[in-house]
Design a protein around this motif. Structure first.
Motif, PDB file in Angstrom:
ATOM      1  N   TYR A 223       0.845  -1.188   0.000  1.00  0.00           N
ATOM      2  CA  TYR A 223       0.000   0.000   0.000  1.00  0.00           C
ATOM      3  C   TYR A 223       0.883   1.241   0.000  1.00  0.00           C
ATOM      4  O   TYR A 223       1.900   1.303   0.696  1.00  0.00           O
ATOM      5  N   THR A 224       0.479   2.231  -0.783  1.00  0.00           N
ATOM      6  CA  THR A 224       1.183   3.510  -0.744  1.00  0.00           C
ATOM      7  C   THR A 224       0.200   4.655  -0.870  1.00  0.00           C
ATOM      8  O   THR A 224      -0.974   4.448  -1.224  1.00  0.00           O
ATOM      9  N   ASP A 225       0.683   5.849  -0.581  1.00  0.00           N
ATOM     10  CA  ASP A 225      -0.131   7.068  -0.633  1.00  0.00           C
ATOM     11  C   ASP A 225       0.775   8.195  -1.118  1.00  0.00           C
ATOM     12  O   ASP A 225       2.001   8.033  -1.231  1.00  0.00           O
ATOM     13  N   HIS A 264      -3.563   1.742  -3.814  1.00  0.00           N
ATOM     14  CA  HIS A 264      -3.200   3.173  -3.703  1.00  0.00           C
ATOM     15  C   HIS A 264      -4.509   3.913  -3.505  1.00  0.00           C
ATOM     16  O   HIS A 264      -5.450   3.733  -4.278  1.00  0.00           O
ATOM     17  N   ALA A 268      -2.860   9.436  -7.549  1.00  0.00           N
ATOM     18  CA  ALA A 268      -1.519   8.880  -7.715  1.00  0.00           C
ATOM     19  C   ALA A 268      -0.644   9.843  -8.498  1.00  0.00           C
ATOM     20  O   ALA A 268      -1.070  10.368  -9.527  1.00  0.00           O
ATOM     21  N   GLU A 273       5.478   8.197  -5.771  1.00  0.00           N
ATOM     22  CA  GLU A 273       5.239   7.142  -4.777  1.00  0.00           C
ATOM     23  C   GLU A 273       5.008   5.764  -5.402  1.00  0.00           C
ATOM     24  O   GLU A 273       5.138   4.747  -4.737  1.00  0.00           O
ATOM     25  N   ILE A 274       4.668   5.723  -6.695  1.00  0.00           N
ATOM     26  CA  ILE A 274       4.479   4.465  -7.413  1.00  0.00           C
ATOM     27  C   ILE A 274       4.909   4.664  -8.858  1.00  0.00           C
ATOM     28  O   ILE A 274       4.717   5.754  -9.424  1.00  0.00           O
ATOM     29  N   ILE A 286      -6.600  -1.229  -8.086  1.00  0.00           N
ATOM     30  CA  ILE A 286      -6.678   0.114  -7.515  1.00  0.00           C
ATOM     31  C   ILE A 286      -8.024   0.763  -7.824  1.00  0.00           C
ATOM     32  O   ILE A 286      -8.618   1.438  -6.968  1.00  0.00           O
TER      33      ILE A 286
END
Length: 314
Positions: A223-225, A264, A268, A273-274, A286
């Motif tokens: 998971y990312t933000d 995410h 984005a 971050e991705i 997503i």
């Protein structure tokens, strides 16, 4: 902070993901699945749990998914919504949140608030005596994480006992809501983040590492933000420099379990971050995650007014 029971009059609020007992979350997820199944059959499949009610969306931060999902949810549940930016209200000229809440509480049937300070949402809920939802603050993003857990379980079964890896700004509101959820839902959360973004672990199920590789190891969910949250724009260059090693990319995915999910919460910023490559490869996961905000929030709003339907209506 008030819990799910809200005020002495029994009004329910959702100010933190810790406000929802896990047994009630299980029932809420069941109804989210039913709302999702029923949606293609609208209007016949619609449960009008908010009929003859008006909800205010009180926002001081920009929004795409939160505003859309709540406004559509309210409309499809038979209610009406009023979108009220802080800048259009007397709040912008110094009226207190308590006075605003006392008036709104006499006119509206519920409030959904997206703002900077968690204390503003809590103060509103104390004075308004109507169901109040935290649609995002600097401290928490409970609706997002509740929907994320639903999205994980929709694809992989119970999240209990699983390993969730959060990479990036470990101090952000999404990470903090994940940390609260870990002990309540019984999964391990590993936050891969520079030490300057660490906060005290709220339970023994939250772990910290400065190594993105260690965080991703054997993860069931990556998971990312965003790296630069709203209000942090002045720190943009410093944050991007610190967080660059935590970019979610295919090399880290290989460290996780073979069936790992990649989430995410959006928006984005691809290449930060991705990677764009990984985002597009996992776009279905997503976007499913983004859609599920609607279905989970339908169930949440119905739970707040104590009107989870007795049947799916399809």
């Amino acid at each position: 902070m008030m819990g799910s029971s809200g005020t002495e009059s029994g009004v329910r609020h959702f100010l933190s993901i810790g406000d929802l007992p896990v047994e009630e979350a299980i029932e809420l997820f069941r109804w989210a699945r039913l709302f999702k199944q029923a949606r293609p059959h609208l209007p016949q499949g619609l449960g009008y749990t908010l009929a003859h009610t008006t909800w205010v969306l009180l926002f001081s931060k920009p929004s795409t998914r939160t505003r859309l999902s709540f406004e559509i949810a309210i409309r499809e549940l038979g209610g009406e919504s009023l979108f009220l930016p802080f800048t259009d209200l007397q709040l912008a000229r110094g009226e207190s949140m308590a006075d605003t809440a006392r008036v709104m509480g006499r006119l509206a049937h519920g409030a959904i608030i997206r703002t900077y300070a968690q204390a503003e949402i809590e103060e509103f809920s104390r004075w308004a005596s109507i169901p109040t939802v935290n649609a995002l603050s600097d401290e928490e993003h409970p609706c997002q994480v509740l929907s994320d857990i639903f999205s994980f379980e929709e694809k992989r079964g119970s999240i209990q006992g699983k390993r969730v890896a959060f990479l990036g700004d470990g101090s952000c509101n999404v990470a903090r809501s994940w940390a609260i959820a870990a002990s309540r839902f019984g999964f391990d959360l590993i936050i891969g983040s520079p030490h300057c973004f660490w906060f005290p672990s709220p339970s023994e199920r939250v772990f910290w590492t400065e190594s993105p590789w260690e965080a991703a190891q054997e993860a069931d969910l990556l998971y990312t933000d965003v790296w630069v949250s709203m209000g942090k724009e002045g720190e943009k260059e410093a944050r991007e420099e610190l967080l660059r090693p935590y970019q979610l990319r295919s090399e880290l995915v290989k460290k996780a379990k073979p069936d790992v999910l990649v989430f995410h919460c959006l928006p984005a910023y691809k290449g930060k971050e991705i990677t764009a490559e990984l985002f597009e490869a996992r776009a279905q996961e997503i976007l499913d995650q983004a859609e599920n905000r609607l279905h989970v929030q339908k169930a949440l709003l119905s739970w707040l007014v104590k009107k989870l339907p007795s049947s799916p209506g399809v």
